[in-house]
Write an enzyme that holds these catalytic residues in place. Structure first.
Site, PDB file in Angstrom:
ATOM      1  N   SER A 156      15.503 -18.249 -12.722  1.00 54.74           N
ATOM      2  CA  SER A 156      16.436 -17.337 -11.978  1.00 54.74           C
ATOM      3  C   SER A 156      16.409 -17.987 -10.751  1.00 54.74           C
ATOM      4  O   SER A 156      15.716 -18.902 -10.493  1.00 54.74           O
ATOM      5  CB  SER A 156      15.885 -15.853 -11.669  1.00 54.74           C
ATOM      6  OG  SER A 156      16.640 -15.337 -10.767  1.00 54.74           O
ATOM      7  N   TYR A 169       9.342  -9.522  -9.275  1.00 51.72           N
ATOM      8  CA  TYR A 169      10.149 -10.375 -10.057  1.00 51.72           C
ATOM      9  C   TYR A 169      10.288 -11.613  -9.376  1.00 51.72           C
ATOM     10  O   TYR A 169      10.557 -12.876 -10.251  1.00 51.72           O
ATOM     11  CB  TYR A 169      11.815  -9.833  -9.989  1.00 51.72           C
ATOM     12  CG  TYR A 169      12.785 -10.567 -10.948  1.00 51.72           C
ATOM     13  CD1 TYR A 169      12.972 -10.234 -12.360  1.00 51.72           C
ATOM     14  CD2 TYR A 169      13.510 -11.335 -10.404  1.00 51.72           C
ATOM     15  CE1 TYR A 169      13.701 -10.813 -13.004  1.00 51.72           C
ATOM     16  CE2 TYR A 169      14.509 -11.864 -11.063  1.00 51.72           C
ATOM     17  CZ  TYR A 169      14.610 -11.644 -12.559  1.00 51.72           C
ATOM     18  OH  TYR A 169      15.584 -12.371 -13.113  1.00 51.72           O
TER      19      TYR A 169
END
Length: 274
Positions: A156, A169
Site C-alpha cells: 500500500s 495497517y
C-alpha cells in the site's frame, strides 16, 4: 568476460501459459481483478478468500470458461498457519508446481492508538503480514525445485508513508515491504523475484460504499468526497483500477521482469512523491 544474452522478444498474449498462480484474498476486489488478469495471461489460478460458496463457485466457473484455464478455490483461514500450510500443499499436490504467489489478503481498522482494540491489531497483523510470511516460506521450496518463482506482495502507499489512526495497517504494510526486500535478497540467484505493489486508493465496491457513506456523513457531494476526502493525498485525483493492478502483476510475473526484484512500486497517483 562474454555473457550470453537471450534474444529479446515481445511477451506473447498468454505469457503465463503453463504457470500456476495462487492469489490470497481473491474472491472480490483487487485480488479478484489480479486473478482474472493472471488467468487472461494463461495461468491456472487458485482463489482464496471469504464469500458465499455458490458465488465463489460461479466466479471459478466464469474465469475457467472465459480464459480457458483451470481454477480452484481454497477456503484457508489466513490467521491459522496450519490452514495456510494445507492450502499451499494442496495447490502443489494438484498442479505439481506453484509459480506465482500473490499475497493480497488484507483488512483494515481505524482508531487512535490508545483506543486501538488489541484483538484488531492482532488480526490485522496476522492477515496482512504474518500470512505472507507463511505462504512465502512454504511456496519457496516448490519454486526452487522448478527453477522459477514470482512473489508479488500487495502492500500500500501506507507501506511507504504513515497516516494517523491506522497503526496496525501501516505497521503491517511497512512490514510487507521489509519482507519483500529480504525475500528478494535470499532468492536473488534462483530465478525467483519478489516485489511489492503499493497502491493508493483503488476503485472497488468497498470504496464505492465509502463514497456514499462519507457523502451522507459530511453532507457533501460524491465529487467532493472523492477529491477532498478519499483522494486528498493523490495528486492525480483519480482512483487506480483493479485492471491496472492486474496488468502490473502480470508484467511482474513474466520473463520480462526477471531483473526487477526487491522493490516497492507505488501505484498511487503521486501520493508518495510528496
Amino acid at each position: 568476460m562474454n555473457i550470453p544474452l537471450k534474444p529479446q522478444t515481445s511477451q506473447p498474449a498468454r505469457a503465463l501459459a503453463g504457470r500456476v498462480a495462487l492469489v490470497t484474498g481473491s474472491t472480490s476486489g483487487i485480488g479478484l481483478g489480479i486473478a482474472r488478469a493472471l488467468a487472461a495471461a494463461g495461468a491456472d489460478v487458485v482463489l482464496n478468500g471469504l464469500g458465499v460458496a455458490s458465488e465463489i463457485g460461479r466466479t471459478r466457473e466464469q474465469i475457467a470458461a472465459e480464459f480457458g484455464v483451470k481454477t480452484s478455490y481454497s477456503p484457508a483461514d489466513l490467521t491459522r498457519p496450519r490452514s495456510i500450510a494445507e492450502m499451499i500443499a494442496a495447490t502443489i499436490a494438484q498442479s505439481g508446481r506453484l509459480d506465482i504467489l500473490v499475497n493480497n489478503a488484507g483488512i483494515q481498522h481505524v482508531a487512535p492508538l490508545e483506543q486501538f482494540p488489541v484483538e484488531k491489531w492482532d488480526r490485522i497483523l496476522a492477515i496482512n503480514l504474518t500470512s505472507a510470511f507463511h505462504t512465502t516460506r512454504l511456496a519457496l521450496p516448490a519454486m526452487r525445485q522448478n527453477g522459477f518463482g514470482r512473489i508479488i506482495n500487495i502492500a500500500s502507499a501506507h507501506g511507504l508513508v504513515g497516516s494517523p489512526f491506522k497503526a496496525a495497517y501501516v505497521a503491517a504494510k511497512h512490514g510487507i515491504v521489509g519482507l519483500t526486500k529480504v525475500t528478494a535478497l535470499e532468492t536473488a540467484e534462483e530465478s525467483i523475484t519478489c516485489n511489492a505493489v503499493s497502491p493508493g486508493y483503488v476503485y472497488t465496491p468497498l470504496v464505492e460504499a465509502q463514497i456514499d457513506g462519507q457523502a451522507k456523513a459530511h453532507g457533501i457531494s460524491r465529487d467532493q468526497v472523492i477529491r477532498d476526502v478519499l483522494l486528498a493525498q493523490q495528486p492525480n485525483k483519480r482512483f487506480a483500477t483493479v485492471e491496472e493492478l492486474g496488468a502490473l502483476t502480470v508484467f511482474l510475473s513474466t520473463d520480462a521482469a526477471a531483473s526487477i526484484t526487491g522493490i516497492a512500486l507505488p501505484v498511487d497517483g503521486g501520493w508518495t512523491a510528496h
